[in-house]
Design an enzyme around this catalytic site. Structure first.
Site, short mmCIF file in Angstrom:
data_model
loop_
_atom_site.label_atom_id
_atom_site.label_comp_id
_atom_site.label_asym_id
_atom_site.label_seq_id
_atom_site.Cartn_x
_atom_site.Cartn_y
_atom_site.Cartn_z
N PHE A 144 45.61 37.18 44.08
CA PHE A 144 46.22 36.90 45.35
C PHE A 144 46.51 37.93 46.09
CE2 PHE A 144 50.13 37.96 42.60
CZ PHE A 144 50.73 38.29 43.75
N LYS A 168 35.03 33.01 43.89
CA LYS A 168 36.16 32.06 43.64
C LYS A 168 37.38 32.78 43.98
CE LYS A 168 39.32 30.94 41.17
NZ LYS A 168 40.48 31.13 41.48
N GLU A 171 43.91 30.78 44.48
CA GLU A 171 44.23 29.62 44.93
C GLU A 171 45.65 29.62 45.51
OE1 GLU A 171 43.93 30.45 41.78
OE2 GLU A 171 45.15 29.21 40.35
N ARG A 172 46.30 30.83 45.60
CA ARG A 172 47.51 30.85 46.07
C ARG A 172 47.44 31.29 47.68
NH1 ARG A 172 50.41 34.47 41.69
NH2 ARG A 172 49.25 33.61 39.98
N SER A 221 44.84 40.04 36.56
CA SER A 221 45.66 40.53 35.66
C SER A 221 45.05 40.95 34.15
CB SER A 221 46.94 39.62 35.29
OG SER A 221 46.25 38.43 35.02
N CYS A 276 47.95 46.68 42.85
CA CYS A 276 47.62 47.29 41.63
C CYS A 276 47.61 48.84 41.46
CB CYS A 276 46.26 46.86 41.18
SG CYS A 276 45.08 47.51 42.18
N GLU A 376 53.62 45.05 33.32
CA GLU A 376 53.57 45.26 34.68
C GLU A 376 54.32 44.14 35.55
OE1 GLU A 376 49.87 43.44 36.02
OE2 GLU A 376 49.63 44.92 37.74
P1 NAD Z 1 45.44 36.34 37.97
O1 NAD Z 1 44.90 37.23 36.51
O2 NAD Z 1 46.70 35.49 37.52
O3 NAD Z 1 44.47 35.69 38.64
C1 NAD Z 1 43.33 36.33 39.19
C2 NAD Z 1 42.25 35.27 39.31
O4 NAD Z 1 42.26 34.69 37.84
C3 NAD Z 1 42.56 34.19 40.28
O5 NAD Z 1 41.54 33.84 40.85
C4 NAD Z 1 42.83 33.09 39.29
O6 NAD Z 1 42.72 31.72 39.72
C5 NAD Z 1 42.25 33.14 38.16
N1 NAD Z 1 42.85 32.88 36.80
C6 NAD Z 1 44.25 33.01 36.30
N2 NAD Z 1 44.57 32.42 34.99
C7 NAD Z 1 43.30 32.30 34.71
C8 NAD Z 1 42.67 31.71 33.45
N3 NAD Z 1 43.84 31.56 32.65
N4 NAD Z 1 41.44 31.80 33.19
C9 NAD Z 1 40.64 31.81 33.91
N5 NAD Z 1 40.89 32.38 35.33
C10 NAD Z 1 42.39 32.51 35.66
O7 NAD Z 1 46.14 37.66 38.97
P2 NAD Z 1 47.08 37.40 40.29
O8 NAD Z 1 48.39 37.03 39.83
O9 NAD Z 1 46.27 36.52 41.17
O10 NAD Z 1 46.83 38.97 40.70
C11 NAD Z 1 47.75 39.94 40.39
C12 NAD Z 1 46.96 40.68 39.19
O11 NAD Z 1 45.94 41.25 39.53
C13 NAD Z 1 48.21 41.94 38.87
O12 NAD Z 1 47.89 41.93 37.28
C14 NAD Z 1 47.28 42.99 39.45
O13 NAD Z 1 47.54 44.48 38.64
C15 NAD Z 1 45.85 42.67 39.44
N6 NAD Z 1 45.07 43.59 40.25
C16 NAD Z 1 44.16 44.55 39.73
C17 NAD Z 1 43.55 45.17 40.61
C18 NAD Z 1 42.45 46.06 40.06
O14 NAD Z 1 41.67 46.71 40.98
N7 NAD Z 1 42.77 46.64 38.95
C19 NAD Z 1 43.67 44.86 42.22
C20 NAD Z 1 44.46 43.79 42.53
C21 NAD Z 1 45.10 43.11 41.37
#
Ligand code: NAD
Length: 495
Positions: A144, A168, A171-172, A221, A276, A376
Site C-alpha cells: 500500500f 495485483k 486493496e487499500r 511485508s 521501507c 518493523e
Molecule cells: P503486505 O505484505 O500486507 O501486502 C503486500 C501485498 O500482499 C498486498 O498486495 C496484499 O494484498 C498481499 N497480501 C497480504 N497478505 C497476504 C497473504 N497472507 N497472502 C498473500 N498475499 C497477501 O504489505 P503492506 O502492508 O501492503 O505494505 C507494507 C510492507 O511492505 C512493509 O513491511 C514494508 O517494509 C514493505 N515494503 C517493502 C519494500 C521493499 O522494497 N523491500 C517496499 C515497500 C514496502
C-alpha cells in the site's frame, strides 16, 4: 460510493472498503477477485503475451514512449490519487510519481538493454551468440505504501522486454492502478498486455499457483514475502520477493549534527514512516545527547495534518488499526524503560480532520531487546540507541534480521569506508539517509528484506524479466567443411 474491480462472482463477490485516511471516511469499495477471475486475467495475458513478444522492438518502444508522455502529463492526477487513498502529503506523492517515472524512462531504452552478444569463429566456421527473450506472463503483487512507484518498479521493464504483466495492487489504495491501466490503453498497448486484478490473498495465491504465470515480482511485508517466495518457487516460478525493513542510521561523533538531524527527521517521519527505506533506528556513537536535543526540536516543529493541506509535513497512517498498532509500540517502549522524548499520540490536527493521525514520536534510550526496536513498526517512530564505537554500531546493524537500507553520517572517510564494506545491508548511504538507487541501478535488500537472488529494476530487472538463449551456429558451404562424424566432445581448440 465508487466501486473498484469486478468479479464473475456477481453479487456473491467479497468486498473490502477503501478509506480516505485523512478523514476516516470510506470512499470506495473494492471487489475482490476469485480464483476464476485470476484465471481469466492470466489466460487473456498469455494470449496477448505471444503477440506482444512478436511485436518489433521499435513498435514496442514507441508505445513505451507514448505511455511515458501520458504518465508525465498526468503526474498531478496520479499524485492526487495517492494522497486521497494513502494519505501522504501531496509533495511527497509527487516525488513518488517522479521516482516511478524514472523506471519508465529506463525501460524506454530497452532496445539497447536487450542487445545480445555475438562471437565470430569460436571454432573454424562456427559462430556463437546470446540473446534475451521474454518469459510470457509476469505477475506483480504490490504494497500500500507506494501505490504508483512500486508497481512502476516492475511493469515498465517487464512490458518493454516483451512480457504481459498482471498487477495485483494493494486493496487499500487501488485507484492509481486503474488510472495507469487507462494510460496504457490510451498509449496503444494491446489489450491483455497490462491487466489489473484487484484482490487480497485469494488472488495472490491464485497467481502464485497459476501454471501460465512464469515469474512473480512481490513487494510487501516479510512474512508475506517469504510465503510468496516459497509458494511461487515450489511451482517452478522465478520469484523476487522484497520484504520489510528496520533501517539504521549510524551517527559518528564527528558528523555535522545540524544537517544530520535534518536528514534523520526527513527519513524517519517522511510519509509518516510508511516507507521501507525509512530510518527507524538512530545509532548514536559515543554520546547522543546533543543529537537527541536537535531531533526533539525538529520533530516538535513538524505539522501533522491532511496530505492535501500544503501546511502539512506529515499525513495520516493508512488505517485506524495500523495507527493504533503503531501507537502501541510507543506505549510498550515506555513500559520497557525507554524515554519518550516526543509523544505523537496527543498530536493536534487541523479542525475537521478525523483521520488516522499520529504525530512524530521520538524515543531515546532504546535497547535491542525492546519490541520498539525488534519489530518493523512502519510508522512515525524514531528510536535512538547508543553505542560506544563504530565496531559496536556495525555489530548491532549486522545482528538485525533485516538488511534493506542503512546510512552512516560522518566526516571521516576511513569510518565511512569501513561501514560501507562491512555492513550487511543491500543499500547503503554515506551522509545520505535514504539511499534508494536510481532506476538504472537495482533496488533490493539483504537477509529478511529480500527472498530470491534478483534485485528489482535496473539491469537485474531486465535479467529477471527475460531468459538467456545461447546459440552456436555453423553453415558449412561444402561437404568437406562439414567434416566427418566424430564421437568426441566438440571443442574449439582443435581447429
Ligand atoms: P503486505 O505484505 O500486507 O501486502 C503486500 C501485498 O500482499 C498486498 O498486495 C496484499 O494484498 C498481499 N497480501 C497480504 N497478505 C497476504 C497473504 N497472507 N497472502 C498473500 N498475499 C497477501 O504489505 P503492506 O502492508 O501492503 O505494505 C507494507 C510492507 O511492505 C512493509 O513491511 C514494508 O517494509 C514493505 N515494503 C517493502 C519494500 C521493499 O522494497 N523491500 C517496499 C515497500 C514496502
Amino acid at each position: 460510493m465508487k466501486t473498484i474491480g469486478s468479479s464473475t462472482a456477481g453479487p456473491d463477490a467479497r468486498k473490502t472498503p477503501v478509506f480516505d485516511p485523512a478523514t476516516g471516511e470510506q470512499t470506495a469499495e473494492v471487489i475482490l477477485a476469485t480464483e476464476a477471475d485470476v484465471d481469466a486475467a492470466v489466460t487473456r495475458a498469455r494470449q496477448a503475451a505471444r503477440q506482444w513478444a512478436d511485436t518489433s522492438l521499435t513498435a514496442r518502444t514507441k508505445i513505451m514512449f507514448s505511455f511515458r508522455e501520458l504518465a508525465d502529463r498526468h503526474r498531478e492526477d496520479l499524485a492526487a490519487l495517492i494522497t486521497a487513498e494513502h494519505g501522504k502529503v501531496l509533495e511527497d506523492a509527487r516525488g513518488e510519481v517522479a521516482r516511478g517515472l524514472e523506471v519508465v524512462d529506463f525501460a524506454c531504452g530497452m532496445p539497447h538493454l536487450l542487445k545480445g552478444e555475438f562471437s565470430e569463429d569460436v571454432s573454424t566456421g562456427v559462430d556463437a551468440s546470446s540473446s534475451r527473450q521474454p518469459l510470457g506472463v509476469v505477475a506483480g503483487i504490490t504494497p500500500f505504501n507506494f501505490p504508483v512507484m512500486v508497481p512502476m518498479w516492475m511493469y515498465p521493464v517487464a512490458i518493454a522486454a516483451g512480457n504481459a504483466f498482471v498487477l495485483k495492487p494493494s486493496e487499500r489504495d487501488p485507484s492509481a492502478s486503474d488510472f495507469i491501466a487507462g494510460l496504457w490503453h490510451e498509449a496503444g498497448l494491446p489489450d491483455g498486455v497490462f491487466t489489473v486484478v484487484h484482490g487480497d490473498s485469494v488472488a495472490v495465491n491464485a497467481l502464485l499457483d497459476h501454471p501460465d504465470v512464469s515469474a512473480i515480482s512481490f513487494v510487501g511485508s516479510t512474512p508475506v514475502a517469504r510465503h510468496v517466495f516459497e509458494r511461487a518457487t515450489a511451482s517452478g516460478k522465478r520469484c523476487q520477493a522484497l520484504g520489510g525493513a528496520k533501517n539504521h542510521a549510524v551517527v559518528m561523533p564527528d558528523a555535522d549534527l545540524e544537517s544530520t538531524a535534518d536528514a534523520l527527521i526527513a527519513a524517519g517521519f517522511g510519509s509518516a514512516g510508511e516507507r521501507c527505506m525509512a530510518i527507524s533506528a538512530v545509532v548514536a556513537v559515543g554520546g547522543g545527547d546533543e543529537l537527541v536535543d536537535l531531533l526533539k526540536e525538529k520533530a516538535l516543529a513538524l505539522v501533522t495534518g491532511p496530505g492535501t493541506d500544503p501546511a502539512s509535513d506529515m499525513g495520516p497512517l493508512i488505517t485506524k488499526v495500523h495507527r493504533d498498532r503503531v501507537a502501541g509500540y510507543v506505549a510498550s517502549a515506555q513500559n520497557d524503560g525507554a524515554e519518550v522524548v516526543v509523544d505523537g499520540r496527543d498530536v493536534e490536527v487541523p479542525a475537521g480532520a478525523g483521520g488516522f493521525f499520529l504525530g512524530p514520536c521520538l524515543v531515546d534510550q532504546v535497547t535491542t531487546d525492546m519490541s520498539v526496536y525488534q519489530d518493523e513498526i512502519f510508522g512515525p517512530v524514531l528510536s535512538v540507541l547508543r553505542v560506544d564505537t563504530l565496531d559496536d554500531a556495525i555489530e548491532l546493524v549486522n545482528a538485525n534480521p533485516y538488511g534493506n537500507g542503512t546510512a552512516i553520517f560522518t566526516r571521516d572517510g576511513a569510518a565511512a569506508r569501513r561501514f560501507r564494506r562491512d555492513v550487511q545491508v543491500g543499500m547503503v548511504g554515506i551522509n545520505v539517509a535514504i539511499p534508494v538507487p536510481m532506476a538504472y541501478y537495482s533496488f533490493g535488500g539483504w537477509k529478511q528484506s529480500l527472498f530470491g537472488d534478483s534485485h528489482i529494476h535496473g539491469m537485474e530487472g531486465v535479467r529477471f524479466n527475460t531468459r538467456l538463449k545461447s546459440v552456436t551456429t555453423r553453415w558449412p558451404a561444402t561437404p568437406a567443411e562439414a567434416g566427418s562424424a566424430s564421437l568426441n566432445f566438440p571443442s574449439g581448440d582443435k581447429r
